[in-house]
Design an enzyme around this catalytic site. Sequence first.
Site, mmCIF file in Angstrom:
data_model
loop_
_atom_site.group_PDB
_atom_site.id
_atom_site.type_symbol
_atom_site.label_atom_id
_atom_site.label_comp_id
_atom_site.label_asym_id
_atom_site.label_seq_id
_atom_site.Cartn_x
_atom_site.Cartn_y
_atom_site.Cartn_z
ATOM 1 N N HIS A 1 -4.459 -38.144 0.103
ATOM 2 C CA HIS A 1 -3.911 -37.795 -1.213
ATOM 3 C C HIS A 1 -4.982 -37.218 -2.136
ATOM 4 C CE1 HIS A 1 -0.288 -39.694 -0.053
ATOM 5 N NE2 HIS A 1 0.194 -39.840 -1.264
ATOM 6 N N PHE B 1 -12.532 -36.351 -18.928
ATOM 7 C CA PHE B 1 -12.275 -36.450 -17.491
ATOM 8 C C PHE B 1 -13.395 -37.261 -16.835
ATOM 9 C CE2 PHE B 1 -12.641 -34.466 -13.220
ATOM 10 C CZ PHE B 1 -11.339 -34.540 -12.769
#
Length: 166
Positions: free
Chosen positions: A96, A121
């Site tokens: 993933h 981030f």
Amino acid sequence: MKKTNLSEHNAAEVPSGKGFRIGIVAAEWNSEITHPMAQGAYDTLMQYGVTADDIRVVHVPGSYELTTAADLMLRNDSHLDAVICIGCVIQGETRHFDFICEAVSQGLTNVSLKHEKPVIFSLLTTNDMQQALDRSGGKHGNKGIEGAVTALKMVQLQHDLEHNKQ
Ligand code: RBF
């Protein structure tokens, strides 16, 4: 000056966080990595003058949920100046990897532009657990600390630009 690591930042270059209100969202997935990062972010905000009352910490199950949580925080707290998003995705351990990294990086950019606030981030995207450990309080510093320094700099920059100080 070349900079690749803000963990050992120059305190004189970091704006005071006095009066700033900052959110921290941390993913529970790989919590042995994300919890020290969140703690590093929290301690750094406090070190630079953000009060405990002005730091809002929430947890989400995995990094994929960082986007939704950042959006919810900014939508429901109009005084929030920035949100630091903390997660860890390890490439060798999940197929993933690409889906999650792509979704989070694009998602956080969208949230930032939508709310016109800095969204930081602080997502570790490493090949293995050792690289993640090295970046969450190990030999490459703590990327949570760097996320907090970046948040303070971006909130100050936004303030300066909106008041024509730069
Ligand atoms: N979340 C992470 O923060 N880091 C991971 O490395 C990670 N790997 C995952 C691997 C698989 C196969 C799945 C299904 C989920 C993974 N997640 C991971 C959780 C993901 O961010 C999210 O919480 C779930 O997909 C539910 O939306």
